[in-house]
Design a protein around this motif. Structure first.
Motif, mmCIF file in Angstrom:
data_model
loop_
_atom_site.group_PDB
_atom_site.id
_atom_site.type_symbol
_atom_site.label_atom_id
_atom_site.label_comp_id
_atom_site.label_asym_id
_atom_site.label_seq_id
_atom_site.Cartn_x
_atom_site.Cartn_y
_atom_site.Cartn_z
ATOM 1 N N PRO A 34 0.882 -1.131 -0.041
ATOM 2 C CA PRO A 34 0.066 0.009 0.089
ATOM 3 C C PRO A 34 0.828 1.228 0.127
ATOM 4 O O PRO A 34 0.300 2.247 -0.207
ATOM 5 N N ARG A 35 2.087 0.972 0.398
ATOM 6 C CA ARG A 35 2.894 2.321 0.269
ATOM 7 C C ARG A 35 4.261 1.854 -0.190
ATOM 8 O O ARG A 35 5.112 1.046 0.524
ATOM 9 N N GLY A 62 -1.642 -1.353 15.601
ATOM 10 C CA GLY A 62 -2.307 -0.142 14.951
ATOM 11 C C GLY A 62 -1.352 1.047 15.220
ATOM 12 O O GLY A 62 -1.110 1.795 14.130
ATOM 13 N N ALA A 65 1.427 0.671 12.973
ATOM 14 C CA ALA A 65 0.965 1.112 11.471
ATOM 15 C C ALA A 65 0.550 2.944 11.443
ATOM 16 O O ALA A 65 1.291 3.435 10.621
ATOM 17 N N LYS A 66 0.285 3.413 12.432
ATOM 18 C CA LYS A 66 0.109 4.598 12.750
ATOM 19 C C LYS A 66 1.440 5.602 12.292
ATOM 20 O O LYS A 66 1.536 6.411 11.598
ATOM 21 N N VAL A 70 0.727 3.869 7.489
ATOM 22 C CA VAL A 70 -0.192 3.016 6.735
ATOM 23 C C VAL A 70 -1.594 2.271 7.502
ATOM 24 O O VAL A 70 -1.393 2.717 8.669
ATOM 25 N N SER A 71 -2.169 1.664 6.962
ATOM 26 C CA SER A 71 -3.235 1.041 7.765
ATOM 27 C C SER A 71 -2.849 -0.327 8.360
ATOM 28 O O SER A 71 -1.557 -0.874 8.128
ATOM 29 N N THR A 72 -3.335 -0.779 9.553
ATOM 30 C CA THR A 72 -2.968 -1.807 10.153
ATOM 31 C C THR A 72 -3.161 -2.880 9.261
ATOM 32 O O THR A 72 -2.305 -3.813 9.593
ATOM 33 N N MET A 73 -3.807 -3.344 8.487
ATOM 34 C CA MET A 73 -3.794 -4.597 7.729
ATOM 35 C C MET A 73 -2.643 -4.527 6.836
ATOM 36 O O MET A 73 -2.336 -5.722 6.302
ATOM 37 N N ALA A 74 -1.929 -3.580 6.510
ATOM 38 C CA ALA A 74 -0.756 -3.291 5.828
ATOM 39 C C ALA A 74 0.253 -4.071 6.362
ATOM 40 O O ALA A 74 1.105 -4.788 5.651
ATOM 41 N N TYR A 76 0.025 -6.944 8.071
ATOM 42 C CA TYR A 76 -0.144 -8.265 8.251
ATOM 43 C C TYR A 76 0.462 -8.671 6.899
ATOM 44 O O TYR A 76 0.345 -10.013 6.636
#
Length: 262
Positions: A34-35, A62, A65-66, A70-74, A76
């Motif tokens: 995602p990034r 979380g 990720a912050k 990025v998102s938390t799912m990223a 994983y």
């Protein structure tokens, strides 16, 4: 065997988390994310920074990720669970073993003393990681195995068997972990001096009238006085730990001497 083959190796499936295999370069890392620039190393470094500043509990998926934007799912895509992340965080926090000084390269006792001090220094720098150093199974992460490899190098010219060399490394590492755990527990408690004084007084009370005579002698001899257990600032400041380490090394030396005599 290429990275893809290694990732499908039945011998490692389930034994080592995919994220650890990725840390070794044994399996492909995500190519599309995602990034751009998000990496496993970057995730681990960010998590370590949070844990160092605020404690391990703060380093949630979380929160990490912050910090990375990025998102938390990223995350994983790189680590399957928080436990996997903690495993890599411990390895990243401790880092690779420092080089042996010249005077310790060919002296196994001096070498193990340096090795012990280096582990202790890393643990004191990252106290949150101490409880998560693997103790119920063999090490699998890059820096931990590099440390084990260095210990085996230190013991290379001794007559110990390969099993005994590995066992010696584990013995010394367990010793420093135990010492650091005690120091962090006692040194981090502002009421420890009062608690130790109260405990000593309690022992004197229960050992009066001839009860527990040897324990009373120890108490009167200062055995339970509060030691100086503040985390050392330099690897040489391990006076409080010297007794335990030196006794461990004495035992190893006795075994080595018996092998040479035989």
């Amino acid at each position: 065997m290429d990275a893809t083959d290694a990732s499908e190796d039945k011998g490692t499936a389930g034994a080592v988390p995919a994220s650890v295999e990725a840390a070794w370069g044994l399996r492909p890392r995500p190519q599309k994310g995602p990034r751009r620039g998000l990496t496993l190393d970057g995730i681990v470094a960010a998590a370590v920074a949070v844990a160092d500043a605020e404690g391990l509990e703060a380093a949630s998926m979380g929160r990490v990720a912050k910090e990375l934007g990025v998102s938390t799912m990223a995350l994983y895509r790189y680590v399957a669970t928080k436990d996997e992340l903690v495993t890599l965080m411990v390895d990243g926090a401790f880092g690779p073993p420092p080089p042996l000084p010249e005077d310790a390269a060919d002296d196994w006792r001096a070498g193990l003393r340096h090795w012990y001090q280096a582990i202790g220094t890393a643990m004191f720098a990252h106290p949150w990681a101490v409880a998560h150093v693997p103790s119920g199974g063999p090490p699998v992460t890059p820096n931990q195995l590099a440390a084990l490899d260095q210990a085996l190098y230190i013991l290379r010219d001794t007559p110990l068997t390969e099993f005994e060399k590995v066992a010696t490394a584990l013995l010394v590492s367990n010793q420093v972990r135990a010492e650091v755990t005690i120091a962090l527990t006692m040194g981090g408690n502002p009421d420890m001096e009062q608690l130790m004084n109260e405990y000593s007084h309690f022992l004197l009370r229960v050992s009066d009238a001839g009860r527990l005579p040897h324990l009373r002698t120890a108490v009167e001899g200062g055995a339970f006085d509060e030691p100086d257990v503040q985390p050392p600032q330099n690897p040489s400041d391990y006076d409080e730990f010297a007794f335990g380490l030196e006794r461990v090394l004495d035992g190893i030396e006795a075994l080595i001497d018996s092998r040479r005599a035989g």
